[in-house]
Design an enzyme around this catalytic site. Structure first.
Site, short mmCIF file in Angstrom:
data_model
loop_
_atom_site.label_atom_id
_atom_site.label_comp_id
_atom_site.label_asym_id
_atom_site.label_seq_id
_atom_site.Cartn_x
_atom_site.Cartn_y
_atom_site.Cartn_z
N GLU A 44 0.87 -1.18 0.00
CA GLU A 44 0.00 0.00 0.00
C GLU A 44 0.91 1.22 0.00
OE1 GLU A 44 -2.70 2.50 3.17
OE2 GLU A 44 -2.79 0.30 3.29
N ARG A 48 0.76 10.19 1.11
CA ARG A 48 1.31 11.21 2.01
C ARG A 48 2.65 11.73 1.51
NH1 ARG A 48 2.93 9.34 6.62
NH2 ARG A 48 2.58 7.13 6.24
N LYS A 132 -10.95 -1.21 6.37
CA LYS A 132 -9.72 -0.86 7.09
C LYS A 132 -10.14 -0.34 8.45
CE LYS A 132 -5.85 2.42 7.02
NZ LYS A 132 -5.14 3.45 6.26
#
Length: 217
Positions: A44, A48, A132
């Protein structure tokens, strides 16, 4: 790959490295090789950091067998950028119904961050199967996950946030948990210093824990 096939591969692997790459052109390829060498062909790549889409593209090309997705996706534009780069799944920190629906319309698997009954109920309406659970430790950990599974037994979750080698097995032993997301095997220190062998070893140890839990479960 279908949504179910992606869910199955993530569940089979048991761990999802959450990766922030500061130097994608330098590090994405070697990192992909290190993860696969450790038995973790899943990644993943978080938005950011700048260059996330480039990292996704490089990792996908370097190791076509990898399941590479995008994390910390906040907008439809970011989702589109990630999918165009080859991302197979999208992870969002919270449940933005419009963003999740957009991803589903694009045919992408989406894993929104959910920790409340309201989140779960909205996810149910979207037809999602795996959520998640983020931030896991800070939101109540396994106790909260188990409590949430009582009214919503149809969901599996991927706890992310506070996961380590020390508690990985405990989380995976819970039948509600499909896999765990974590950055302990891909810390900034390891990546920026190109310590690929250590990343591979941490992945191997994680895979061993997954195997032990599944064998005893």
């Amino acid at each position: 790959m279908t949504y179910q096939e992606i869910n199955e591969k993530i569940t089979r692997t048991g761990v999802v490295p959450v990766i922030k790459l500061n130097h994608p052109r330098r590090d994405a390829g070697p990192l992909a090789r290190a993860l696969c060498a450790g038995g973790v062909p899943v990644a993943e790549v978080t938005f950011r950091a700048a260059g996330a889409a480039e990292a996704i593209r490089i990792m996908s090309e370097e190791r076509p067998e990898m399941l590479v997705g995008a994390g910390t996706v906040l907008t439809a534009a970011q989702a589109d950028e990630a999918l165009s780069a080859g991302a197979k799944f999208i992870v969002t920190p919270g449940l933005d119904v419009d963003l999740a629906a957009h991803c589903l319309e694009r045919g992408a698997a989406v894993y929104p961050g959910c920790t409340t009954p309201t989140d779960y109920h909205a996810a149910l309406k979207l037809g999602l199967e795996v959520l998640k659970f983020f931030p896991a430790e800070q939101s109540g950990g396994l106790a909260k996950i188990k409590a949430m599974s009582a009214p919503f037994p149809m969901f599996k979750v991927m706890p992310t946030g506070g996961i380590s080698l020390e508690n990985l097995g405990t989380y995976l032993a819970c039948p509600v948990v499909a896999a765990c997301g974590g950055s302990y095997m891909v810390t900034a220190n390891l990546i920026d210093n190109q310590r690929w062998d250590e990343i591979t070893e941490l992945c191997r140890r994680s895979v061993e824990i997954v195997g032990e839990v599944r064998k005893n479960g």
